[in-house]
Design an enzyme around this catalytic site. Structure first.
Site, short mmCIF file in Angstrom:
data_model
loop_
_atom_site.label_atom_id
_atom_site.label_comp_id
_atom_site.label_asym_id
_atom_site.label_seq_id
_atom_site.Cartn_x
_atom_site.Cartn_y
_atom_site.Cartn_z
N HIS A 13 -7.57 10.45 -5.95
CA HIS A 13 -6.21 9.95 -6.14
C HIS A 13 -6.07 8.99 -7.31
O HIS A 13 -5.06 8.29 -7.42
CB HIS A 13 -5.68 9.29 -4.86
CG HIS A 13 -5.78 10.19 -3.67
ND1 HIS A 13 -4.96 11.27 -3.50
CD2 HIS A 13 -6.64 10.19 -2.62
CE1 HIS A 13 -5.30 11.89 -2.37
NE2 HIS A 13 -6.32 11.26 -1.83
N LYS A 18 7.09 2.96 0.41
CA LYS A 18 7.23 4.42 0.33
C LYS A 18 8.27 4.94 1.32
O LYS A 18 8.98 5.90 1.02
CB LYS A 18 5.88 5.09 0.56
CG LYS A 18 4.92 4.82 -0.59
CD LYS A 18 3.68 5.67 -0.51
CE LYS A 18 2.73 5.25 -1.62
NZ LYS A 18 1.47 6.01 -1.60
N ARG A 55 7.15 -0.21 -12.63
CA ARG A 55 6.51 -0.98 -13.73
C ARG A 55 6.14 -0.01 -14.84
O ARG A 55 6.34 1.19 -14.72
CB ARG A 55 5.23 -1.61 -13.19
CG ARG A 55 4.34 -0.53 -12.54
CD ARG A 55 2.93 -0.95 -12.29
NE ARG A 55 2.28 -0.04 -11.35
CZ ARG A 55 1.73 1.12 -11.67
NH1 ARG A 55 1.77 1.57 -12.90
NH2 ARG A 55 1.16 1.88 -10.75
N GLU A 72 4.04 13.10 6.25
CA GLU A 72 4.78 14.07 5.44
C GLU A 72 4.01 15.38 5.38
O GLU A 72 2.81 15.43 5.63
CB GLU A 72 5.10 13.52 4.05
CG GLU A 72 3.88 13.24 3.20
CD GLU A 72 4.23 12.73 1.81
OE1 GLU A 72 5.23 12.04 1.65
OE2 GLU A 72 3.47 13.02 0.88
#
Lengths: 505, 168, 505, 168
Positions: A236, A117, A293, A201
């Protein structure tokens, strides 16, 4: 090079889905299976099938060495990794390259560049693409964490660079929470991914999860296939996906699509991939991460574009140029997908492996099912609890919701618990119907509804007499075993036959 | 035939009789007369018409005492209290007194034990952790008491209904 | 008026398909059934179900009086007739109108104007639409027949005005054949339709059968939804349909569509209808007849347009204006339909009613099945032998053929014979794949192939050892009954269980 | 276990033995050794792996002497000649001499008779007309001879296998 045989390094619905694509393209298929999956549909439907090992994934579907050996020995020229398992494993992609077997996906190099990430955030900056404010490298120390957090302002999000599935992730609203969150996120990430690398973040409040499907060939062409709306999530994990998003207009779609294509091209990306964004209230979007993917939810894109992503993946891996240009991509209608899981929503979403004793599946107009189950199948306890994907298509969002509800009404899974009723609840919910959804929507719905579960619906009361009667009739038939065997022509004596004859008419 | 069926917390008395015609059943449910037209389409799948209304009743196969059926999309558990039925002769659960067995509610692998034999435990305290499908679940004590038996160890595979421990 | 309850005056897959549409629109459904259909899926899936009478259609599905009575008593505001049975019966449509129950289809008047082939030919002339040369009224005498035949030139076709299904139809190549054909066609038509009215038209050689779907609302709007190619026929019965046609380009599509719309509008037509044409070698098209109802093959149009024709039928009948204009109709991709019949192609296409003892149905990407069967269903001997419609969609014709073959490979129907293998044969045929088809294509294929049936294919030889082994294993298991019951958890003693355990693992 | 299976006109001798492992069968077919890995997914549906090749073998349920299975998409009829099997003890069809029974090949309704009892008929001459699904089919005489028995009349319903007439 045109492939004549492909090994599918996966199981369940996605293995079957890839086998179907291969068969349509005239390509022979090689399945692999663990001991828990010998009776799985993907084994029977393949042309060849080889055992990997015991049930645990580490001893079967994660055994890249064994899989490569089987590919070589069976003469497969390529491996399709599906999603999960080895699909985002750059070492495996590299091992395939070195063995001269085509990995159907990006190169190991592109996977590495976009799989982490933090590195993906650096790539986003290079591609001039909006991302959430925050760090683009691993935080070296708690002090650095404080510094970044002050800079971008609370609330902030701590995330594992190698993350996925919500692990190593912490939301922090105030300075005081940062220190302990930093330590625990690091150690959780270390345990889960073998890397304690975390970054910070800005936390976007009530964001939507919108992702862009991209396809890139090996000749430098890259296109985007519109967005998918995946905001209905629990912890999530996506639960329902749809295309298009009710809040993305043509202009925004184009901007997000261009950003996604820029990112993919900047990293030399090839094959199918998905660029995930958060979209805030004001319509600003922020790069989240890239999935290198095929995604679980790719069918909704297939239905609105009319394309077959697995066919295209295979063509790209064969070295073919993309058969269409950006301007040839036409979106039409609306599609929605429900991920049907073996879990019990009424009981803390406990997993529910075991034998499927009864299965009635829906069909008819606008309904596609990508399933990996059958009546009698024993859902293993060793893997992801996804049983099947039910996908609906209709001209409008309103109608596709109605159609999905119709299909859910036709669906019965007996013997194990499933989340079919959860979908009914969501699709009947006013907020969902009005597309007032964000990534926190489902958790709020679940909390709200837990208070009203005692009330019996009108429907239940309606069905009480027939249900009691049905139970009594089943019980009467059970006495002579007819309830279980009346459908076959072979059972028992004349007395039983007579009684069943009366029932079957 | 008389059957008592406990469903949704209510005990319903059903009197059932197959009429001469094909698939027609005359019944009374708690004294109310009902005529039902039934066809078993295949094992466990019943098409039922009552007063012109059509129902799909699907039986979930089970060897357990509690049966489950789907009336349309509604999942309903029931227990048959027919005195002729073998199953109802088994002892029912009983109250909160006396020894209680702790059973696995799903198949899985025992990850660890949270209490040892002889240990005193409180109601809702976790006793055994079972893992299935990448999720871990605690099986909790049904009451305050003492762990008198433990039947499993870490690494064991269990199936639904297996006795894990006994709390007295 | 928005309907809240609709009666479906039909059976089989089409009854179920209409019920699904109603459920999606929030409309309650009333099914009707004959004694042969009590256990049919359309009965169980409806909200209400009422018996009509014994199995023969004349005592059940053709009993308009009974059906209207049930509609009134159950409170249905409308009746959907499906196809066949009462769907093109103007008297029944009129009886519905008089009873204040909406017939979902055209008015009795429009049905009469277009239902007779001679009257439809007159309407075609009025609408300025090309038709085959020949008479537009019943032939009054043999002399008139000679006269018309001379005028248009041999070969000619004698047809019954009330015809359908090839009855009362004669191809005549020379003058000498006309007299006897005239007498026999008249008497056949008289017997089949209660009207001996026949007319003559020019015989088009090796024509394609191309039809245009139209939709007309009750406010004067009418649109066409592109064509369907239905040239693969056996004895004037469609076997495979597809959309679009490989030989119809945008310009021709537009001209045929406009002609079809003109015809519909000239007769005040409302709701869904189909205008059938013959298309000759030179690209000229000729009006053939109009079907004043939903067609069996409507799904291929749904897949390429993305629309739902039954939803639209219901909206039109409710008095709604069409929700789209001609320019909103977008065709995309290619769709194909196989009509799966209970018949034995290897044995003169004998019908094959009886119990379906084994059923494996296909699924996955691009596959839709509109089915009216299940494992255990007893296919009645009293009706049309259609079991199910298998429909595939893909971006191109080549790919949809491959996809349909893939789905056919997944399909197994045991206990009765079916025409699944016939479709495999057609879809593998080079002429079909090159779209070199006309209405005589299939009969030629069947004649050609009958000579080569003795040869075993490579595939058969391949499967010989596993087939023998499978038979031996089934037989071993049959000894203790396990082959039949191993899927259920209830059967037999421990010895049997142990053996089965080994098998099931 | 030894079984003889007639399939596609060939008689195959099969020797079959279940190995210790789950679902593994050691077999010889006409003397050739084969190891097969089999799983019954549900009644009549067998997943078979032989030398890495995967097959779907589906048994069509039948009470008749001739069985039918699908190996992949190939429909194959077979007959088991196992001496232990009850079914093989039934008398087989026999030659063209002697009385022959005329059987219905499908369920339907008898529409009319084309020959009367006592009538002399030729091979392939239509004897009984049966209607099903709007189609009429003639059941034909298997040989030259005389109709000695007629078991059905116009309007009768017959099922597959019913004896319609006897030709001597």
């Amino acid at each position: 090079m045109a492939f004549t045989k492909i090994l599918i390094a996966n199981r369940g619905e996605i293995a079957l889905r890839v086998e179907r694509a291969c068969r349509e393209l005239g390509i022979a298929t090689v399945a692999v299976y663990s001991d828990a999956d010998r009776a799985a549909p993907h084994v029977m439907e393949a042309d060849e099938a080889y055992r990997l090992g015991p049930a645990p994934a580490t001893e079967s579907y994660l055994r890249g060495d064994l899989i490569l050996k089987i590919a070589r020995e069976s003469g497969a020229q390529a491996i399709h990794p599906g999603y999960g398992f080895l699909s985002e494993n750059a070492d495996f992609a590299l091992a395939c390259e070195e063995a001269g077997i085509k990995f159907i996906g990006p190169t190991a190099q592109a996977m590495r560049a976009l799989g982490s990430k933090t590195r993906a955030r650096q790539a986003a900056d290079k591609a001039g693409m909006p991302r959430t404010p925050g760090s683009t490298e691993a935080l070296a120390s708690l002090d650095e964490a404080y510094e970044v957090a002050e800079q971008i302002g609370y609330p902030v999000m701590l995330k594992a660079a190698a993350g996925g599935g919500g692990k190593g992730m912490r939301a922090i609203t105030r300075r005081e929470e940062l220190a302990s969150a930093f330590t625990s996120a690091q150690s959780e990430a270390e345990r889960a991914f073998g890397s304690g690398e975390v970054y910070l973040e800005k936390l976007i409040e009530r964001p939507r999860h919108i992702e862009i499907q991209v396809l890139a060939d090996e000749h430098g062409h890259c296109i985007s296939l519109g967005e998918r709306e995946c905001s209905v999530q629990r912890r999530h994990q996506k639960v329902i996906e749809e295309a298009p998003s009710a809040v993305v207009d043509e202009e925004l779609r184009q901007r997000m699509g261009e950003a996604a294509v820029r990112l993919a091209q900047s990293a030399g990306y090839t094959n199918a991939g998905t660029v995930e964004f958060l979209l805030d209230d004001s319509g600003s979007f922020y790069f989240l991460e890239m999935n290198t993917r095929l995604q679980v939810e790719h069918p909704v894109t297939e239905l609105v574009t009319g394309l077959d992503l697995v066919h295209l993946q295979i063509h790209i891996a064969e070295g073919e140029p993309l058969p269409l240009k950006q301007e040839d991509v036409q979106l039409r209608g609306h599609a929605i997908e429900c991920r049907i899981y073996a879990e019990d929503p009424e009981n803390g979403f406990f997993p529910s492996p075991g034998r499927i004793t009864r299965l009635l599946q829906p069909g008819g107009p606008g309904i596609r099912e990508d399933s990996g189950i059958y009546e009698g199948w024993v859902v293993p306890m060793d893997y992801d609890p996804m049983l099947s994907k039910l996908i609906a298509y209709a001209p409008t969002r309103k109608m596709v919701v109605a159609r999905m509800l119709r299909a859910l009404d036709e669906y019965v899974i007996g013997g194990i618990r499933s989340n079919l009723n959860l979908f009914r609840r969501i699709l009947h919910d006013e907020d969902f119907r009005a597309a007032r959804i964000d990534t926190g929507y489902l958790d709020r719905l679940l909390q709200r509804d837990s208070g009203t579960e005692g009330e019996a619906s009108a429907e239940v009361k309606d069905a009480a007499i027939p249900a009691v009667l049905g139970a009594a009739i089943f019980e009467t038939l059970r006495g002579d075993g007819a309830a279980r065997t009346a459908g076959t022509a072979s059972a028992g004596g004349w007395k039983l036959q007579a009684r069943r004859g009366a029932l079957r008419g | 035939m008389r059957i008592e069926i406990e469903m949704g917390g209510q005990l319903r008395k059903v009197q059932l009789e197959q009429a001469a015609e094909n698939g027609v059943w005359r019944a009374s449910v708690d004294g109310e007369s009902v005529t039902a037209e039934a066809r078993l389409l295949r094992p466990g799948v019943l098409s039922l018409i009552v007063d012109g209304r059509s129902y799909r009743i699907v039986l979930e196969e089970s060897a357990a005492e509690e049966q489950v059926l789907f009336a349309g999309t509604e999942r309903m558990a029931y227990r048959v209290e027919d005195p002729r039925s073998l199953r109802s002769r088994r002892t029912h659960g009983g109250g909160t007194d006396g020894p209680k067995t702790l059973k696995a509610s799903m198949p899985g692998r025992v990850v660890r034990l949270l209490a040892a034999k002889g240990e005193t435990v409180r109601a809702h305290q976790g006793i055994v952790v079972i893992e299935a499908m990448k999720m871990q679940n605690e099986v909790k004590s049904p009451k305050d008491g003492r762990v008198t038996e433990i039947h499993v160890g870490a690494g064991d595979t269990v199936t639904a209904g297996d006795v894990l421990a006994v709390i007295e």
